[in-house]
Design an enzyme around this catalytic site. Sequence first.
Site, mmCIF file in Angstrom:
data_model
loop_
_atom_site.group_PDB
_atom_site.id
_atom_site.type_symbol
_atom_site.label_atom_id
_atom_site.label_comp_id
_atom_site.label_asym_id
_atom_site.label_seq_id
_atom_site.Cartn_x
_atom_site.Cartn_y
_atom_site.Cartn_z
ATOM 1 C CB CYS A 110 44.665 48.899 38.940
ATOM 2 S SG CYS A 110 45.162 48.041 40.441
ATOM 3 C CG ASN A 209 37.623 42.017 31.487
ATOM 4 O OD1 ASN A 209 37.872 42.753 32.438
ATOM 5 N ND2 ASN A 209 37.825 40.724 31.535
HETATM 6 C C1 FMN Z 1 44.409 38.078 40.586
HETATM 7 C C2 FMN Z 1 44.024 39.178 39.651
HETATM 8 C C3 FMN Z 1 45.011 40.002 39.127
HETATM 9 C C4 FMN Z 1 44.673 41.043 38.235
HETATM 10 N N1 FMN Z 1 45.658 41.813 37.712
HETATM 11 C C5 FMN Z 1 45.351 42.756 36.775
HETATM 12 C C6 FMN Z 1 46.376 43.513 36.139
HETATM 13 O O1 FMN Z 1 47.583 43.341 36.389
HETATM 14 N N2 FMN Z 1 45.984 44.451 35.232
HETATM 15 C C7 FMN Z 1 44.653 44.653 34.907
HETATM 16 O O2 FMN Z 1 44.349 45.506 34.052
HETATM 17 N N3 FMN Z 1 43.684 43.946 35.497
HETATM 18 C C8 FMN Z 1 44.001 43.001 36.402
HETATM 19 N N4 FMN Z 1 43.007 42.241 36.939
HETATM 20 C C9 FMN Z 1 41.627 42.398 36.452
HETATM 21 C C10 FMN Z 1 41.359 41.422 35.304
HETATM 22 O O3 FMN Z 1 42.218 41.663 34.208
HETATM 23 C C11 FMN Z 1 39.887 41.520 34.824
HETATM 24 O O4 FMN Z 1 39.635 42.826 34.366
HETATM 25 C C12 FMN Z 1 38.888 41.189 35.926
HETATM 26 O O5 FMN Z 1 39.305 40.063 36.671
HETATM 27 C C13 FMN Z 1 37.496 40.951 35.344
HETATM 28 O O6 FMN Z 1 37.494 39.849 34.465
HETATM 29 P P1 FMN Z 1 36.878 38.416 34.911
HETATM 30 O O7 FMN Z 1 35.489 38.694 35.435
HETATM 31 O O8 FMN Z 1 36.916 37.612 33.644
HETATM 32 O O9 FMN Z 1 37.755 37.878 35.996
HETATM 33 C C14 FMN Z 1 43.308 41.243 37.874
HETATM 34 C C15 FMN Z 1 42.329 40.403 38.401
HETATM 35 C C16 FMN Z 1 42.662 39.385 39.268
HETATM 36 C C17 FMN Z 1 41.569 38.481 39.799
#
Ligand code: FMN
Length: 330
Positions: A110, A209
């Site tokens: 995070c 990811n």
């Molecule tokens: C609105 C939002 C909330 C997120 N909340 C978390 C979370 O609670 N825990 C976490 O490990 N990552 C969180 N992430 C990160 C995502 O799990 C992920 O790692 C990141 O969006 C990259 O993946 P993507 O490119 O497919 O979106 C969050 C991302 C977004 C956009």
Amino acid sequence: MKKRDTLGAPLRIGGYTAPCNVLLAPLAGYTDFAFRKLCYSFGAGLCFTEMVSAKGLLYGNEGTRRLLYRDPSEPQTAVQLFGGDPAVMRAACESEDLAGFAHVDINMGCPVPKVYKNGEGSALLSDFPRAEKIVAACKKSGKTVSVKFRIGLDGGHIVAAEFARLCAGAGADMLTVHGRTRDKMYAGEPDYAAIAAAKNAVDIPVVANGGIFTREDALRMLGETGADGVMVARAAMYCPHVFAEIAGRGGEWDVRAAIEGQIADMLPFYGERFTLVQMRKMAAFYLRGTRGGAGLRARLLACPSLGGLHALLEEIFGGGAEGLTSGPVK
Ligand SMILES: Cc1cc2nc3c(=O)[nH]c(=O)nc-3n(C[C@H](O)[C@H](O)[C@H](O)COP(=O)(O)O)c2cc1C
């Protein structure tokens, strides 16, 4: 490209085998039980709760507890915890609140300043000894333990491989590597080489990811990194049906049925106010990229009641705007 044929294959995590290696990421404010249920229905192999504060749990915070509700129909869901104190993390894993979860995922990615400044989330990428103690402490709870982390804090400090080795050595059963550094937040291409380095450093499953919106993105990710599975985040917020598309399973994406189903699931548990706020937000995502979507989204977000929301859905889908379907939007 190697690994092309493994997309959609089962994924072994500790003592559990997820039926499909396309996973739903933890998403704060989104991955509640109703949303997870929808994602499972489209073939997600494993879903995660949003990040939950270990301290919040131990202090008996009611809001924190509400994030932990699981639907009986969910096959296996992992709970994601964040925290910086190994003893507190272990106590949270062993708490009654987490009794229904066999799998704990530790947030070490995070980027949010409030979390980072407390020495939690991505701050642990620069505190190897504490990160190691946290993984080992959580593992002592007897639960399956995974760690989700970024590849480093910034481009000058890519630690993916060393950090993967450290987590595996401390007992982690699976790792998820978000292929971006903290300073990049959610922007830009994932660093495939850094994810590959993490994968090659350990013998436990590694899930990749970052930036996966389509089946092609997922195939590229597996091909470039050799990862054992992929985790999808924002693409699922736009369209939970993306799991079927990525795994090549087909099927229909019916926006209205998805929204109505989530409302029906949430209402008895969360009540009208929370359900309305949550579903206005989610429906607005689902309508992104659809014809006339911008105007509809503005009206959705202004809906004063669930009755108003149902009426607007009837106006949109009851014949007013024919053929509204939505696919993943980058
Ligand atoms: C609105 C939002 C909330 C997120 N909340 C978390 C979370 O609670 N825990 C976490 O490990 N990552 C969180 N992430 C990160 C995502 O799990 C992920 O790692 C990141 O969006 C990259 O993946 P993507 O490119 O497919 O979106 C969050 C991302 C977004 C956009």
